[in-house]
Enzyme design. Structure first.
Site, PDB file in Angstrom:
ATOM      1  N   THR A 219       0.253  -0.299   6.612  1.00 17.90           N
ATOM      2  CA  THR A 219       0.423  -1.116   5.412  1.00 17.90           C
ATOM      3  C   THR A 219       0.616  -2.568   5.864  1.00 17.90           C
ATOM      4  OG1 THR A 219       1.748  -1.465   3.406  1.00 17.90           O
ATOM      5  CG2 THR A 219       2.914  -0.595   5.308  1.00 17.90           C
TER       6      THR A 219
ATOM      7  N   THR B  19       0.871  -1.186   0.000  1.00 19.34           N
ATOM      8  CA  THR B  19       0.000   0.000   0.000  1.00 19.34           C
ATOM      9  C   THR B  19       0.901   1.226   0.000  1.00 19.34           C
ATOM     10  OG1 THR B  19      -1.552  -1.138   1.454  1.00 19.34           O
ATOM     11  CG2 THR B  19      -1.730   1.250   1.406  1.00 19.34           C
TER      12      THR B  19
ATOM     13  N   ARG C 227     -13.385  -8.252  -1.734  1.00 14.81           N
ATOM     14  CA  ARG C 227     -12.616  -8.096  -0.487  1.00 14.81           C
ATOM     15  C   ARG C 227     -12.154  -6.642  -0.321  1.00 14.81           C
ATOM     16  NH1 ARG C 227      -7.187  -6.210   0.929  1.00 14.81           N
ATOM     17  NH2 ARG C 227      -6.553  -7.319   2.786  1.00 14.81           N
TER      18      ARG C 227
HETATM   19  N1  GLY Z   1      -3.192  -2.935   3.663  1.00 14.37           N
HETATM   20  C1  GLY Z   1      -3.873  -3.035   2.448  1.00 14.37           C
HETATM   21  C2  GLY Z   1      -4.795  -4.159   2.369  1.00 14.37           C
HETATM   22  O1  GLY Z   1      -4.724  -5.113   3.127  1.00 14.37           O
HETATM   23  O2  GLY Z   1      -5.630  -4.137   1.492  1.00 14.37           O
END
Ligand code: GLY
Length: 345
Positions: A257, A206, A234
């Site tokens: 992240t 991310t 998701r």
């Molecule tokens: N940290 C980003 C995700 O799990 O989508």
């Protein structure tokens, strides 16, 4: 009454009167003189920081900085951010993003398809709707109504290769950037650019960015395609305010992240802010929440990566990760540098 001098400025600032205005003498911009700083996740943050710094160093707002900064990464072809990223298991790229300013204004989009800059759509949600979050076709419809182009439904070359590789086994197993450099031959271009891996080996990441501007205001942003080859529909932590991103201007700003599911279950970014409110430094606060995740996950913690970056309202910053391999980029008046995060094990 005498015009305020530098001593007076320091005195008022130290009592938190930074927004106080003396009619006819001085305005807020003279009273507040913070040193801007921007911090973002991973090595992709180095490029993103340059765009953010252009805004901050010319007196712009942290909000503009964190939007324009992560747009750079949304434009790049990489595994995990923007339309060039890895798709879900049905072969479609779906994007999540969130943004938050210094006044608890926030906006997010999730499960957004075919729109190049989800972070800017998130900002429009914040500024132009009575809502905080729009998802899926509703988010896309809103983006189009705001003038965003609907891009082609096609994968980048890198993503297509990664997807075709993945289809051979079709197992969902996010591979996190844990000790990634030690696993890449030093002569491989990917050694210093893991976001540009062409073999699809790492598929989760991310870009998160937090900034403090010269007016003393904090903002944050976060944008991702989420976990590569995820189930359709998701969502991770990134579009969830309090999980992937949180900003409280009296305390600090935090972004996460890594494995979104495990950030969500501890309301991760909000929890880090609360530890800073209790007086912990940004790094200590990040570490406490990482330890909490490790306690919850027990032996399964070895299979995931979670990382936080944080800035407090004094401009101090820090980071912490569950495992080795997380780096983050910091741009201040001293320059732009990539730092290795400390980690639990
Ligand atoms: N940290 C980003 C995700 O799990 O989508």
């Amino acid at each position: 009454m005498k015009p305020i001098n530098r001593r007076g400025f320091i005195h008022l600032s130290s009592f938190g009167l930074t927004s106080f205005t003396l009619p006819g003498f001085i305005n807020k911009s003279v009273l507040i003189n913070k040193k801007p700083i921007v911090v973002s996740t991973w090595d992709a943050g180095l490029n993103a920081n340059l765009a953010a710094w252009k805004v901050l160093s010319t007196g712009g707002t942290a909000l503009d900085a964190v939007e324009q900064g992560v747009m750079v990464t949304e434009n790049e072809i990489n595994c995990c951010v923007g339309l060039g990223a890895n798709p879900d298991r049905d072969g479609h790229v779906t994007l999540d993003a969130s943004i938050m300013d210094h006044q608890f204004n926030c906006g997010s989009v999730a499960f957004l398809e075919r729109i190049k800059h989800p972070i800017s759509v998130a900002r429009r949600v914040m500024e132009k709707t009575p809502h905080v979050m729009l998802v899926g076709s509703g988010a896309q419809q809103f983006a189009i109504s705001e003038g965003f182009s609907l891009e082609k439904d096609e994968l980048s070359k890198d993503a297509k290769n990664a997807y075709e590789n993945w289809l051979k086994k079709s197992t969902y197993k996010p591979i996190y950037n844990v000790e990634r450099q030690s696993e890449i031959p030093k002569n491989d271009a990917a050694y210093n650019a893991p976001h540009k891996l062409s073999n699809g080996e790492w598929n989760h990441d991310t870009i998160g960015m937090i900034a403090l501007d010269a007016q003393g205001n904090l903002s944050g942003s976060c944008t991702t395609s989420g976990a590569g080859f995820k189930m359709r529909g998701r969502l991770g932590d990134s579009p969830i305010i309090g999980a992937g991103l949180y900003v409280d201007n009296e305390v600090g700003a935090v972004v996460a992240t890594g494995q979104g599911e495990d950030v969500i279950r501890v309301a991760g970014s909000s929890a880090v802010v609360e530890f800073m409110r209790q007086g912990k430094s940004p790094k200590e606060a990040c570490k406490l929440v990482i330890e909490r995740i490790r306690r919850i996950k027990k032996e399964k913690a070895k299979d995931i990566q979670v990382c936080f970056i944080a800035i407090n309202n004094k401009g101090e910053y820090g980071a912490y990760a569950l495992h080795n391999g997380f780096n983050y980029a910091v741009h201040s008046e001293k320059g732009n540098e990539l730092l290795e995060s400390e980690f639990l094990d």
